[in-house]
Structures are given as C-alpha cells and as structure tokens.
Design an enzyme around this catalytic site. Structure first.
Site, PDB file in Angstrom:
ATOM      1  N   ASP A  67       0.819  -1.213   0.000  1.00 22.88           N
ATOM      2  CA  ASP A  67       0.000   0.000   0.000  1.00 22.88           C
ATOM      3  C   ASP A  67       0.851   1.261   0.000  1.00 22.88           C
ATOM      4  OD1 ASP A  67       0.902  -0.481   2.574  1.00 22.88           O
ATOM      5  OD2 ASP A  67      -1.071  -0.771   3.441  1.00 22.88           O
ATOM      6  N   ASP A 136      -8.694  -1.714  13.629  1.00 18.75           N
ATOM      7  CA  ASP A 136     -10.048  -1.996  13.129  1.00 18.75           C
ATOM      8  C   ASP A 136     -10.080  -3.261  12.259  1.00 18.75           C
ATOM      9  OD1 ASP A 136      -8.677  -1.129  10.903  1.00 18.75           O
ATOM     10  OD2 ASP A 136     -10.026   0.534  10.439  1.00 18.75           O
ATOM     11  N   HIS A 138      -7.995  -3.883   9.699  1.00 27.78           N
ATOM     12  CA  HIS A 138      -7.547  -3.733   8.298  1.00 27.78           C
ATOM     13  C   HIS A 138      -6.254  -4.494   8.046  1.00 27.78           C
ATOM     14  CE1 HIS A 138      -5.348   0.164   9.613  1.00 27.78           C
ATOM     15  NE2 HIS A 138      -4.401  -0.633   9.186  1.00 27.78           N
ATOM     16  N   GLU A 143      -9.917  -1.164   4.682  1.00 29.87           N
ATOM     17  CA  GLU A 143     -10.674  -0.832   5.881  1.00 29.87           C
ATOM     18  C   GLU A 143     -11.965  -1.658   5.925  1.00 29.87           C
ATOM     19  OE1 GLU A 143      -9.268   0.707   8.088  1.00 29.87           O
ATOM     20  OE2 GLU A 143      -8.481   2.667   7.566  1.00 29.87           O
TER      21      GLU A 143
HETATM   22  C1  F6R Z   1       1.093  -0.922   6.178  1.00 32.07           C
HETATM   23  C2  F6R Z   1      -0.049  -1.823   6.333  1.00 32.07           C
HETATM   24  C3  F6R Z   1      -0.986  -1.655   7.479  1.00 32.07           C
HETATM   25  C4  F6R Z   1      -0.288  -1.886   8.828  1.00 32.07           C
HETATM   26  C5  F6R Z   1      -1.271  -1.676   9.975  1.00 32.07           C
HETATM   27  C6  F6R Z   1      -0.603  -1.839  11.321  1.00 32.07           C
HETATM   28  O1  F6R Z   1       1.819  -1.241   5.019  1.00 32.07           O
HETATM   29  O2  F6R Z   1      -0.242  -2.672   5.513  1.00 32.07           O
HETATM   30  O3  F6R Z   1      -2.040  -2.573   7.347  1.00 32.07           O
HETATM   31  O4  F6R Z   1       0.216  -3.182   8.865  1.00 32.07           O
HETATM   32  O5  F6R Z   1      -1.817  -0.398   9.897  1.00 32.07           O
HETATM   33  O6  F6R Z   1       0.312  -0.809  11.499  1.00 32.07           O
HETATM   34  P1  F6R Z   1       1.373  -0.855  12.683  1.00 32.07           P
HETATM   35  O7  F6R Z   1       2.294  -1.967  12.370  1.00 32.07           O
HETATM   36  O8  F6R Z   1       2.074   0.488  12.604  1.00 32.07           O
HETATM   37  O9  F6R Z   1       0.603  -1.075  13.935  1.00 32.07           O
END
Ligand code: F6R
Length: 241
Positions: A67, A136, A138, A143
């Site tokens: 992403d 959440d 994701h 989302e």
């Molecule tokens: C980022 C991604 C997101 C993160 C998620 C958790 O490339 O794919 O899904 O894995 O937001 O983020 P952290 O690791 O910062 O808690």
C-alpha cells in the site's frame, strides 16, 4: 493456520525474519509482498542483520509493497516508499529494478494501479505476503467494508487508522485521508501469508479476526480461509488467542 506466540516484539521479529529467510534460501528469486508500519520494523532489522552476516542474498528477490498513501510522493518522509528504502532496501543487495512500490502520486492513478497488478501477475504472483493488522482489522489499507475488495483499490482511511498513524506525522491533519492498497482478493492469492501483531492493543482484534465470523467488516477475517497462514504474535497481542 499456524499460530506462533513469542515472548516479546524482538522474538516476533526474529521468527518472521526466519520465515522470509527460509523462503529466500528455498527460492532465491522469491516474490515477497511487504508491509510497512511499526510491526515489521524489527523484522527488517533482523533481515538486514542476516544479510550482513552473509546468510542471505537478495539479488534475485522481487518485492511488491502492499500500500501507499495517496498524495505522498516517494521522497516524502512518511511515504511507504521512503520507509522501505530507509529500513530495508538501502541495506541489502536487492536489484533496484526488482523493487515495486505503489506510486502515491501519478498522472493517472487508475493506470498505475492496473500496471501494478499486471507486474505482480507477470512476476508469477506473490510467494510470501507479510501483513500487519490495524486496530479496526484492516490488512493493507483495506478498511472495514461491505465486501472483500478486489484487485487494487483506493480507500478512505477510517478515523481510527488516521489517529493511529498520526504518531508518524507532526500534525494529525497531515495524515492523508486516502490510500492505495492491494485488495483482499490479491492478498489472498499469495502462496503463503505471514500475519504479525504485537502489543496489548492488538489482542482483541486478533481474537476477532482469527476466531470471529468471517466478514468484510473485519477484513483480516478473510485470512481464516487461506490455506497457508502463519500468525506470529508477541504474548501481549496473543493474550486472547
Ligand atoms: C502498512 C499496512 C498496514 C499496517 C497496519 C498496522 O503497510 O499494511 O495494514 O500493517 O496499519 O500498522 P502498525 O504496524 O504500525 O501497527
């Protein structure tokens, strides 16, 4: 699904790095799907360490990131492109041509998304996809939604995601409201998936995602249907599993 509970973040990072290392040794031209955020940082550090110790050769490895924030160019310090170079690519012998990152800024985002999917297909598909999870539920930036997303999508980030990611920006208002992400369908097409989580704040969502009903409102719950998922959590994130 295999669940590995480790003592702490460092051990979780080492376990995940071991899986990637095994994949690269088994298949030197492996296609890796990569994530950013706090969760995989220790894993990248460990992989760089293994590379420095001359255990690993990334010269034939291909990577595709999951992403990117819409509107952030690759040289923006909070872009995922910047993150990947800073914590991983700049420290290993990967061929720059084998690095694939989603452009956050492009003249034609629809065309860019199509090209990205075509490049994944041309590479033969993702062998191992690394994932973190949002509070959440994701994965990537998919989302909670009414259906599991397909292909590559532009998503509106939820308030909880913007709040969680504001820690990386000087002002919450600077967090982009949209992102480009590989959809759930593409994530599910990976040969193997490694889902990582650490910290007490992730315990509830991990339980919900892995053992709750499978539904697009909890995007990570789709992983229950994948044939080869390894979940690596530290004791805090695994508390309710
Ligand atoms: C980022 C991604 C997101 C993160 C998620 C958790 O490339 O794919 O899904 O894995 O937001 O983020 P952290 O690791 O910062 O808690």
């Amino acid at each position: 699904m295999k669940i590995i509970v480790t003592k702490n973040y460092e051990m979780m990072s080492k376990e995940a790095a071991k899986l990637i290392a095994a994949q690269v040794i088994r298949k030197p031209d492996a296609v890796l799907g990569l994530a950013t955020g706090s969760t995989p940082m220790g894993m990248y550090k460990e992989l760089v360490h293994l590379y420095d110790e001359e255990f690993l050769d990334f010269s034939k490895v291909k990577t595709f990131n999951l992403d990117e924030y819409a509107g952030l160019s690759g040289d923006h310090q909070q872009s995922f492109c910047f993150f990947m170079h800073r914590y991983f690519f700049d420290h290993i012998n990967i061929d720059r041509q084998n690095i694939h990152l989603i452009p956050g800024v492009s003249e034609d985002p629809e065309k860019a998304k199509k090209n990205y999917l075509e490049q994944i297909e041309a590479s033969g598909g993702i062998d191992m996809q690394i994932l973190g999870i949002g509070l959440d539920g994701h994965i990537g930036f998919n989302e909670p939604a009414c259906e599991f997303s397909k292909g590559m999508v532009t998503t509106d980030l939820d308030e909880s995601t913007i709040n969680a990611n504001a820690r990386f920006f000087s002002l919450k208002e600077e967090v982009p409201g949209q992102a480009y992400t590989l959809g759930i369908q593409t994530i599910m097409m990976a040969e193997q998936i490694v889902l990582m989580a650490s910290g007490r704040a992730k315990a509830e969502i991990m339980k919900e995602a892995l053992f709750g009903p499978i539904r697009p409102q909890i995007p990570a719950s789709a992983l229950q249907l994948h044939k080869h998922v390894t979940v690596i959590v530290d004791e805090d994130a695994g508390k309710l599993l």
